[in-house]
Design an enzyme around this catalytic site. Sequence first.
Site, PDB file in Angstrom:
ATOM      1  N   TYR A  30     -13.377  15.867 -17.630  1.00 23.55           N
ATOM      2  CA  TYR A  30     -14.332  14.794 -17.326  1.00 23.55           C
ATOM      3  C   TYR A  30     -15.204  15.308 -16.220  1.00 23.55           C
ATOM      4  O   TYR A  30     -14.979  15.855 -15.171  1.00 23.55           O
ATOM      5  CB  TYR A  30     -13.082  13.699 -16.826  1.00 23.55           C
ATOM      6  CG  TYR A  30     -13.861  12.425 -16.139  1.00 23.55           C
ATOM      7  CD1 TYR A  30     -14.950  11.874 -16.944  1.00 23.55           C
ATOM      8  CD2 TYR A  30     -13.765  11.971 -14.963  1.00 23.55           C
ATOM      9  CE1 TYR A  30     -15.577  10.624 -16.227  1.00 23.55           C
ATOM     10  CE2 TYR A  30     -14.244  10.871 -14.385  1.00 23.55           C
ATOM     11  CZ  TYR A  30     -15.258  10.199 -14.964  1.00 23.55           C
ATOM     12  OH  TYR A  30     -15.885   9.336 -14.541  1.00 23.55           O
ATOM     13  N   LYS A  60      -7.121   4.412 -19.658  1.00 17.79           N
ATOM     14  CA  LYS A  60      -7.308   4.996 -21.014  1.00 17.79           C
ATOM     15  C   LYS A  60      -6.225   4.560 -21.934  1.00 17.79           C
ATOM     16  O   LYS A  60      -5.873   3.226 -21.913  1.00 17.79           O
ATOM     17  CB  LYS A  60      -7.371   6.329 -21.149  1.00 17.79           C
ATOM     18  CG  LYS A  60      -8.481   6.975 -20.016  1.00 17.79           C
ATOM     19  CD  LYS A  60      -9.873   6.307 -20.222  1.00 17.79           C
ATOM     20  CE  LYS A  60     -10.866   6.938 -19.065  1.00 17.79           C
ATOM     21  NZ  LYS A  60     -11.877   6.255 -18.412  1.00 17.79           N
ATOM     22  N   ASP A  88      -4.093  17.496 -17.139  1.00 16.45           N
ATOM     23  CA  ASP A  88      -4.489  15.927 -17.675  1.00 16.45           C
ATOM     24  C   ASP A  88      -4.098  15.657 -19.147  1.00 16.45           C
ATOM     25  O   ASP A  88      -4.844  16.277 -20.001  1.00 16.45           O
ATOM     26  CB  ASP A  88      -5.905  15.903 -17.233  1.00 16.45           C
ATOM     27  CG  ASP A  88      -6.545  14.567 -17.500  1.00 16.45           C
ATOM     28  OD1 ASP A  88      -6.010  13.805 -18.138  1.00 16.45           O
ATOM     29  OD2 ASP A  88      -7.516  14.199 -16.436  1.00 16.45           O
ATOM     30  N   ARG A 133       0.734  -1.164   0.069  1.00 18.31           N
ATOM     31  CA  ARG A 133      -0.012   0.205   0.086  1.00 18.31           C
ATOM     32  C   ARG A 133       0.976   1.300   0.024  1.00 18.31           C
ATOM     33  O   ARG A 133       0.684   2.299  -0.457  1.00 18.31           O
ATOM     34  CB  ARG A 133      -1.193  -0.098   1.078  1.00 18.31           C
ATOM     35  CG  ARG A 133      -1.743   1.268   1.329  1.00 18.31           C
ATOM     36  CD  ARG A 133      -2.891   1.388   2.377  1.00 18.31           C
ATOM     37  NE  ARG A 133      -2.528   0.940   3.649  1.00 18.31           N
ATOM     38  CZ  ARG A 133      -2.024   1.534   4.468  1.00 18.31           C
ATOM     39  NH1 ARG A 133      -1.477   2.887   4.203  1.00 18.31           N
ATOM     40  NH2 ARG A 133      -1.611   0.871   5.574  1.00 18.31           N
TER      41      ARG A 133
HETATM   42  N1  PLP Z   1      -9.288  12.472 -16.898  1.00 20.53           N
HETATM   43  C1  PLP Z   1      -9.988  12.103 -17.895  1.00 20.53           C
HETATM   44  C2  PLP Z   1      -9.539  13.084 -19.130  1.00 20.53           C
HETATM   45  C3  PLP Z   1     -10.996  11.083 -18.114  1.00 20.53           C
HETATM   46  O1  PLP Z   1     -11.496  10.704 -19.247  1.00 20.53           O
HETATM   47  C4  PLP Z   1     -11.187  10.180 -16.807  1.00 20.53           C
HETATM   48  C5  PLP Z   1     -12.353   9.260 -17.227  1.00 20.53           C
HETATM   49  O2  PLP Z   1     -12.918   9.112 -18.011  1.00 20.53           O
HETATM   50  C6  PLP Z   1     -10.583  10.543 -15.759  1.00 20.53           C
HETATM   51  C7  PLP Z   1      -9.584  11.561 -15.784  1.00 20.53           C
HETATM   52  C8  PLP Z   1     -10.917   9.511 -14.357  1.00 20.53           C
HETATM   53  O3  PLP Z   1     -10.247   8.469 -14.718  1.00 20.53           O
HETATM   54  P1  PLP Z   1     -10.573   6.867 -13.857  1.00 20.53           P
HETATM   55  O4  PLP Z   1     -12.037   6.424 -14.562  1.00 20.53           O
HETATM   56  O5  PLP Z   1      -9.383   6.012 -14.328  1.00 20.53           O
HETATM   57  O6  PLP Z   1     -10.910   7.506 -12.573  1.00 20.53           O
END
Ligand code: PLP
Length: 390
Positions: A109, A206, A181, A57
């Site tokens: 998101y 992704k 991001d 962890r």
């Molecule tokens: N950032 C982006 C651009 C996303 O599209 C997503 C999820 O769709 C996330 C962060 C969050 O990721 P996770 O679903 O792995 O928690």
Amino acid sequence: MKKNHDLSTRCVHAGEVRDAEGSPHTPIYNTSTFGFRSTAELLDVVEGRRQGNLYTRYGMNPTIRSVEAKLASLENAESALVFASGMAAESALFFAHGRKGIVCLGNAYGGTLALLADQFPLVGIPTYLLLGSEAGRLEEVLKKGPSLVFFETPTNPTIEIFDIREICRISHSYGALVAVDNTFASPVNQQVLSLGADIAVHSATKYLGGHSDLTGGALMGPKELIETIAPWRKNLGQTMAPEVAALLSRSLRTLPIRVERQNKTAQAVAEAMRDHPKITRVLYPGLPDFPQHELARSQMSGFGGMLTLEIDGSAEDATKVIDSLELFIIAPSLGGPESLATQPKTTTHFGLTPEERLKRGITDSMIRFSIGMEAAKDLIEDLHSALKNL
Ligand code: PLP
């Protein structure tokens, strides 16, 4: 492993640890804890005199460290941390570096928007959500003293492009850190740290994972900033499991060939849809007439596998198109080998009110596509036949 090796070479070799048996990959240390021959040896690790393994962890596990070294190399960062999900990565980042306030610029998101709008204010952390059209207000907000500016580029689902260099310049002049991001672009198409960002954020679920078979997150940046985040991950219990870390390492070895193929196919799909009479807008940064094409070219080396189409019709018409697709799977998420289609209104941005979606330019007739590894001609044919149903 040299720093100047090409990204493809680093994807294969960076961070890999050969075991005594000669395995070309780092083995999976599928263990929650590690034993010591004596208390003195344990204390050497606990008190930091020797880098060793202790407890999974904490991230003190060779499989986790191995994928972190690979990920750091891919974003040209000193350090990286992996998490159980992209949202876990974001929340640890926000707690560690955003306590004086977090600015979120443009669309993001839906889960990120909800976390910033609904949860962080509950623990007394101010958040400022600026629309893409309000980017000019960034300085006004920075004067309130937030410590972190966060944004996606390209954004979800409207594919807005933000000028990374310029936003970093402005934010840094007010003492704020910048986290970008980079999930939609991936390190293959965009190197956010070399453009001035302090921290790269990924949903590893992704493109990094790339096979729709794992959930994970990652943060990459300078050692000092990443070390501040590590205790949050440890004590909030957000670490990635070793099996997932090994799966992620497996996927990263093929990241460039996957992304390059997805770039090409998405470009072909976008071009094929551009003049379709039932499509009002194709949002794809690789199209020369995309409003921010030049900006995208200035900071991206490829335009990614994500594109959004706006159907000439209602939400029901968009649903009709989605429901008629045969190859595309109706699902949220992105970056896998299978092409996906989703209406932001029903999935990724379901949590926003219709007014909030409209304000953000997320219309009811939008369909977001994640282009996979199928042949472009088959995907285009599938779209053409689904659009005939309108
Ligand atoms: N950032 C982006 C651009 C996303 O599209 C997503 C999820 O769709 C996330 C962060 C969050 O990721 P996770 O679903 O792995 O928690």
